[in-house]
Design a protein around this motif. Structure first.
Motif, PDB file in Angstrom:
ATOM      1  N   MET A   1       0.851  -1.179   0.000  1.00 56.22           N
ATOM      2  CA  MET A   1       0.000   0.000   0.000  1.00 56.22           C
ATOM      3  C   MET A   1       0.895   1.239   0.000  1.00 56.22           C
ATOM      4  O   MET A   1       1.751   1.389   0.850  1.00 56.22           O
ATOM      5  N   GLU A   2       0.687   2.089  -0.949  1.00 57.28           N
ATOM      6  CA  GLU A   2       1.463   3.323  -1.044  1.00 57.28           C
ATOM      7  C   GLU A   2       1.028   4.357  -0.006  1.00 57.28           C
ATOM      8  O   GLU A   2       1.814   4.879   0.721  1.00 57.28           O
ATOM      9  N   SER A   3      -0.247   4.658   0.035  1.00 58.66           N
ATOM     10  CA  SER A   3      -0.780   5.671   0.938  1.00 58.66           C
ATOM     11  C   SER A   3      -2.174   5.258   1.376  1.00 58.66           C
ATOM     12  O   SER A   3      -2.919   4.650   0.616  1.00 58.66           O
ATOM     13  N   ALA A   4      -2.504   5.618   2.590  1.00 60.47           N
ATOM     14  CA  ALA A   4      -3.841   5.333   3.120  1.00 60.47           C
ATOM     15  C   ALA A   4      -4.845   6.404   2.701  1.00 60.47           C
ATOM     16  O   ALA A   4      -6.015   6.333   3.071  1.00 60.47           O
ATOM     17  N   TRP A   5      -4.404   7.372   1.897  1.00 61.46           N
ATOM     18  CA  TRP A   5      -5.285   8.485   1.556  1.00 61.46           C
ATOM     19  C   TRP A   5      -6.570   8.036   0.867  1.00 61.46           C
ATOM     20  O   TRP A   5      -7.636   8.581   1.141  1.00 61.46           O
ATOM     21  N   ASP A   6      -6.503   7.046  -0.004  1.00 63.94           N
ATOM     22  CA  ASP A   6      -7.722   6.587  -0.678  1.00 63.94           C
ATOM     23  C   ASP A   6      -8.747   6.079   0.331  1.00 63.94           C
ATOM     24  O   ASP A   6      -9.945   6.341   0.192  1.00 63.94           O
ATOM     25  N   GLU A   7      -8.292   5.376   1.364  1.00 64.21           N
ATOM     26  CA  GLU A   7      -9.197   4.900   2.412  1.00 64.21           C
ATOM     27  C   GLU A   7      -9.783   6.064   3.200  1.00 64.21           C
ATOM     28  O   GLU A   7     -10.977   6.075   3.510  1.00 64.21           O
ATOM     29  N   VAL A   8      -8.950   7.028   3.541  1.00 65.26           N
ATOM     30  CA  VAL A   8      -9.415   8.194   4.294  1.00 65.26           C
ATOM     31  C   VAL A   8     -10.428   8.976   3.465  1.00 65.26           C
ATOM     32  O   VAL A   8     -11.496   9.353   3.965  1.00 65.26           O
ATOM     33  N   ALA A   9     -10.117   9.207   2.197  1.00 60.82           N
ATOM     34  CA  ALA A   9     -11.023   9.957   1.324  1.00 60.82           C
ATOM     35  C   ALA A   9     -12.358   9.236   1.180  1.00 60.82           C
ATOM     36  O   ALA A   9     -13.415   9.882   1.168  1.00 60.82           O
ATOM     37  N   ALA A  10     -12.335   7.913   1.104  1.00 58.14           N
ATOM     38  CA  ALA A  10     -13.578   7.148   1.017  1.00 58.14           C
ATOM     39  C   ALA A  10     -14.386   7.284   2.298  1.00 58.14           C
ATOM     40  O   ALA A  10     -15.621   7.418   2.258  1.00 58.14           O
ATOM     41  N   ALA A  11     -13.719   7.260   3.440  1.00 60.72           N
ATOM     42  CA  ALA A  11     -14.417   7.426   4.721  1.00 60.72           C
ATOM     43  C   ALA A  11     -15.024   8.823   4.832  1.00 60.72           C
ATOM     44  O   ALA A  11     -16.153   8.980   5.314  1.00 60.72           O
ATOM     45  N   VAL A  12     -14.300   9.821   4.372  1.00 60.23           N
ATOM     46  CA  VAL A  12     -14.814  11.196   4.386  1.00 60.23           C
ATOM     47  C   VAL A  12     -16.047  11.294   3.486  1.00 60.23           C
ATOM     48  O   VAL A  12     -17.073  11.859   3.878  1.00 60.23           O
ATOM     49  N   ALA A  13     -15.971  10.709   2.302  1.00 59.64           N
ATOM     50  CA  ALA A  13     -17.095  10.760   1.362  1.00 59.64           C
ATOM     51  C   ALA A  13     -18.319  10.017   1.894  1.00 59.64           C
ATOM     52  O   ALA A  13     -19.457  10.407   1.606  1.00 59.64           O
ATOM     53  N   ALA A  14     -18.098   8.963   2.672  1.00 59.64           N
ATOM     54  CA  ALA A  14     -19.203   8.145   3.179  1.00 59.64           C
ATOM     55  C   ALA A  14     -19.737   8.635   4.525  1.00 59.64           C
ATOM     56  O   ALA A  14     -20.725   8.092   5.020  1.00 59.64           O
ATOM     57  N   ALA A  15     -19.114   9.638   5.106  1.00 60.92           N
ATOM     58  CA  ALA A  15     -19.536  10.127   6.420  1.00 60.92           C
ATOM     59  C   ALA A  15     -20.973  10.627   6.367  1.00 60.92           C
ATOM     60  O   ALA A  15     -21.369  11.283   5.402  1.00 60.92           O
ATOM     61  N   PRO A  16     -21.755  10.336   7.402  1.00 60.17           N
ATOM     62  CA  PRO A  16     -23.153  10.774   7.427  1.00 60.17           C
ATOM     63  C   PRO A  16     -23.307  12.259   7.762  1.00 60.17           C
ATOM     64  O   PRO A  16     -24.415  12.771   7.846  1.00 60.17           O
ATOM     65  N   TYR A  17     -22.202  12.939   7.940  1.00 68.76           N
ATOM     66  CA  TYR A  17     -22.215  14.363   8.274  1.00 68.76           C
ATOM     67  C   TYR A  17     -21.174  15.062   7.410  1.00 68.76           C
ATOM     68  O   TYR A  17     -20.307  14.417   6.823  1.00 68.76           O
ATOM     69  N   LEU A  18     -21.237  16.352   7.339  1.00 71.44           N
ATOM     70  CA  LEU A  18     -20.317  17.122   6.512  1.00 71.44           C
ATOM     71  C   LEU A  18     -18.908  17.076   7.087  1.00 71.44           C
ATOM     72  O   LEU A  18     -18.706  17.320   8.273  1.00 71.44           O
TER      73      LEU A  18
END
Length: 54
Positions: A1-18
């Motif tokens: 895995m190069e960077s965890a950023w894709d996982e973080v960005a996906a979690a941000v996009a899926a968050a139920p709040y802004l």
């Protein structure tokens, strides 16, 4: 895995709040990673390197 950023960005996009992703400042991001002695493979490192905060 190069960077965890894709996982973080996906979690941000899926968050139920802004979640606002502030723009990163490259010099500060690099200094933060060095001070924490972490890489972008961790979620914390990915956030430090790719954002100015959440």
């Amino acid at each position: 895995m190069e960077s965890a950023w894709d996982e973080v960005a996906a979690a941000v996009a899926a968050a139920p709040y802004l979640v606002e992703v502030l723009p990163a400042e490259p010099a500060r991001a690099a200094a933060c990673l060095a001070a924490l002695e972490i890489t972008t493979r961790s979620w914390l490192g990915a956030v430090a390197a790719n954002t100015g905060g959440l």
